[in-house]
Design a protein around this motif. Structure first.
Motif, mmCIF file in Angstrom:
data_model
loop_
_atom_site.group_PDB
_atom_site.id
_atom_site.type_symbol
_atom_site.label_atom_id
_atom_site.label_comp_id
_atom_site.label_asym_id
_atom_site.label_seq_id
_atom_site.Cartn_x
_atom_site.Cartn_y
_atom_site.Cartn_z
ATOM 1 N N ALA A 1 3.883 0.938 -34.479
ATOM 2 C CA ALA A 1 4.256 1.895 -33.432
ATOM 3 C C ALA A 1 3.619 1.332 -32.192
ATOM 4 O O ALA A 1 4.321 1.612 -30.957
ATOM 5 C CB ALA A 1 3.527 3.114 -34.006
ATOM 6 N N SER A 2 2.662 0.663 -32.013
ATOM 7 C CA SER A 2 2.121 0.184 -30.698
ATOM 8 C C SER A 2 2.903 -0.901 -30.038
ATOM 9 O O SER A 2 3.134 -0.643 -28.785
ATOM 10 C CB SER A 2 0.922 -0.697 -30.999
ATOM 11 N N GLY A 3 3.558 -1.683 -30.796
ATOM 12 C CA GLY A 3 4.604 -2.671 -30.290
ATOM 13 C C GLY A 3 5.922 -1.632 -29.745
ATOM 14 O O GLY A 3 6.320 -2.073 -28.594
ATOM 15 N N GLU A 4 6.233 -0.726 -30.443
ATOM 16 C CA GLU A 4 7.310 -0.079 -29.911
ATOM 17 C C GLU A 4 6.942 1.048 -28.506
ATOM 18 O O GLU A 4 7.847 1.354 -27.785
ATOM 19 C CB GLU A 4 7.638 1.355 -31.071
ATOM 20 N N GLU A 5 5.899 1.170 -28.360
ATOM 21 C CA GLU A 5 5.154 1.547 -27.112
ATOM 22 C C GLU A 5 5.237 0.847 -25.867
ATOM 23 O O GLU A 5 4.898 0.907 -24.553
ATOM 24 C CB GLU A 5 3.992 2.490 -27.271
ATOM 25 N N GLY A 6 5.179 -0.513 -26.147
ATOM 26 C CA GLY A 6 5.342 -1.385 -25.113
ATOM 27 C C GLY A 6 3.975 -1.952 -24.733
ATOM 28 O O GLY A 6 3.580 -2.371 -23.627
ATOM 29 N N ARG B 1 -6.179 -6.315 -16.545
ATOM 30 C CA ARG B 1 -5.783 -4.490 -16.784
ATOM 31 C C ARG B 1 -4.785 -4.697 -17.853
ATOM 32 O O ARG B 1 -3.844 -5.643 -17.845
ATOM 33 C CB ARG B 1 -4.926 -4.035 -15.225
ATOM 34 N N HIS B 2 -4.829 -3.750 -18.814
ATOM 35 C CA HIS B 2 -4.019 -3.753 -19.819
ATOM 36 C C HIS B 2 -3.561 -2.169 -20.234
ATOM 37 O O HIS B 2 -4.290 -1.241 -19.977
ATOM 38 C CB HIS B 2 -4.724 -4.467 -21.046
ATOM 39 N N CYS B 3 -2.422 -2.084 -21.040
ATOM 40 C CA CYS B 3 -2.011 -0.743 -21.741
ATOM 41 C C CYS B 3 -2.080 -1.185 -23.046
ATOM 42 O O CYS B 3 -1.412 -2.104 -23.629
ATOM 43 C CB CYS B 3 -0.597 -0.767 -21.171
ATOM 44 N N VAL B 4 -2.802 -0.138 -23.793
ATOM 45 C CA VAL B 4 -2.994 -0.250 -24.991
ATOM 46 C C VAL B 4 -2.593 1.184 -25.768
ATOM 47 O O VAL B 4 -2.629 1.937 -24.958
ATOM 48 C CB VAL B 4 -4.432 -0.635 -25.428
ATOM 49 N N LYS C 1 -16.076 16.591 -23.023
ATOM 50 C CA LYS C 1 -14.916 16.946 -23.875
ATOM 51 C C LYS C 1 -13.573 16.823 -23.052
ATOM 52 O O LYS C 1 -13.398 17.142 -21.700
ATOM 53 C CB LYS C 1 -14.895 18.555 -24.360
ATOM 54 N N ILE C 2 -12.600 16.286 -23.584
ATOM 55 C CA ILE C 2 -11.001 16.185 -23.177
ATOM 56 C C ILE C 2 -10.080 16.813 -24.089
ATOM 57 O O ILE C 2 -10.098 16.426 -25.206
ATOM 58 C CB ILE C 2 -10.951 14.905 -22.463
ATOM 59 N N ALA C 3 -9.402 17.938 -23.755
ATOM 60 C CA ALA C 3 -8.314 18.594 -24.710
ATOM 61 C C ALA C 3 -7.624 17.352 -25.003
ATOM 62 O O ALA C 3 -6.889 16.718 -24.568
ATOM 63 C CB ALA C 3 -7.605 19.664 -23.914
ATOM 64 N N GLY C 4 -7.372 17.411 -26.529
ATOM 65 C CA GLY C 4 -6.290 16.561 -27.150
ATOM 66 C C GLY C 4 -7.114 15.282 -27.562
ATOM 67 O O GLY C 4 -6.334 14.613 -28.296
ATOM 68 N N ILE C 5 -8.287 14.949 -26.951
ATOM 69 C CA ILE C 5 -9.157 13.736 -27.321
ATOM 70 C C ILE C 5 -9.575 14.009 -28.751
ATOM 71 O O ILE C 5 -10.837 14.479 -28.659
ATOM 72 C CB ILE C 5 -9.644 13.039 -26.440
ATOM 73 N N ASP C 6 -8.918 13.828 -29.739
ATOM 74 C CA ASP C 6 -9.734 14.203 -31.148
ATOM 75 C C ASP C 6 -9.355 12.821 -32.046
ATOM 76 O O ASP C 6 -8.496 12.335 -31.895
ATOM 77 C CB ASP C 6 -8.951 15.410 -31.607
ATOM 78 N N PRO C 7 -10.169 12.669 -33.179
ATOM 79 C CA PRO C 7 -10.004 11.701 -34.149
ATOM 80 C C PRO C 7 -8.529 11.860 -34.880
ATOM 81 O O PRO C 7 -8.201 13.046 -35.154
ATOM 82 C CB PRO C 7 -10.978 11.911 -35.026
ATOM 83 N N GLY C 8 -8.021 10.660 -35.111
ATOM 84 C CA GLY C 8 -6.344 10.804 -35.628
ATOM 85 C C GLY C 8 -5.342 11.103 -34.704
ATOM 86 O O GLY C 8 -4.151 10.709 -35.188
ATOM 87 N N ARG C 9 -5.727 11.363 -33.514
ATOM 88 C CA ARG C 9 -4.640 11.314 -32.409
ATOM 89 C C ARG C 9 -4.010 10.019 -31.962
ATOM 90 O O ARG C 9 -4.786 9.149 -31.767
ATOM 91 C CB ARG C 9 -5.153 12.080 -31.458
ATOM 92 N N ARG C 10 -2.903 9.992 -31.731
ATOM 93 C CA ARG C 10 -2.216 8.752 -31.362
ATOM 94 C C ARG C 10 -2.383 8.908 -29.719
ATOM 95 O O ARG C 10 -2.204 9.795 -29.068
ATOM 96 C CB ARG C 10 -0.623 8.582 -31.523
ATOM 97 N N LEU C 11 -2.549 7.547 -29.123
ATOM 98 C CA LEU C 11 -2.865 7.816 -27.687
ATOM 99 C C LEU C 11 -2.497 6.477 -26.832
ATOM 100 O O LEU C 11 -2.691 5.300 -27.450
ATOM 101 C CB LEU C 11 -4.519 7.935 -27.530
ATOM 102 N N ARG C 12 -2.051 6.491 -25.817
ATOM 103 C CA ARG C 12 -1.656 5.155 -24.932
ATOM 104 C C ARG C 12 -2.713 5.308 -23.904
ATOM 105 O O ARG C 12 -2.567 6.091 -23.082
ATOM 106 C CB ARG C 12 -0.258 5.317 -24.525
ATOM 107 N N ALA C 13 -3.341 4.150 -23.339
ATOM 108 C CA ALA C 13 -4.129 4.026 -22.488
ATOM 109 C C ALA C 13 -4.161 2.786 -21.610
ATOM 110 O O ALA C 13 -3.617 1.774 -21.982
ATOM 111 C CB ALA C 13 -5.772 4.189 -23.011
#
Length: 141
Positions: free
Chosen positions: A47-52, A64-67, A105-117
């Motif tokens: 999944a991470s590879g598909e996100e570039g 600087r990196h995108c993960v 707190k940040i809305a949407g930042i919860d365990p199990g959530r997929r994220l790109r940073a």
């Protein structure tokens, strides 16, 4: 009497079952022999590879990196007397800590959530850390 020799199969060229069947069987057997953690890591890497995104294990300090990956833990830890929201992001290759300074707190930042940073990677106490990264929430939790 003429002998008939078995020749190569038209599907594979080598006299065995078709390549697709062999590949499918190989994949099935590998998945059956793998642990749940290994399968989850493999799915995260795909999944991470598909996100570039750059695999976390390949991220160099002070660059600087995108993960991309899945948040494993989210905790509130004070840093220097100020609140700091910390999240552990895993992509199946390694883990990186994402830290938002001054946030409780940040809305949407919860365990199990997929994220790109995206941000500058640093290393503290042997762990990769990204402070105040830009982020995009992906898919549901």
């Amino acid at each position: 009497m003429d002998e008939v020799q078995a020749g190569p199969s038209p599907e594979t060229g080598d006299g065995s079952e078709p390549e697709q069947e062999r590949g499918g069987l190989r994949r099935f057997l590998r998945r059956m022999a793998s642990s749940k953690a290994e399968l989850e890591a493999e799915d995260l890497q795909k999944a991470s590879g598909e996100e570039g995104a750059t695999p976390i294990t390949a991220c160099a300090a002070r660059k600087r990196h995108c993960v991309a990956g899945t948040l494993r833990t989210v905790t509130l830890r004070p840093r220097g007397g100020a609140p700091a929201l910390e999240a552990e992001l895993s992509d199946g290759t390694d883990v990186i800590n994402l830290v938002w300074l001054g946030r409780r707190k940040i809305a949407g930042i919860d365990p199990g959530r997929r994220l790109r940073a995206e941000g500058l990677v640093s290393v503290q106490d042997g762990r990769k850390v990204m402070f105040n990264p830009r982020y995009e929430l992906r898919g549901g939790s």
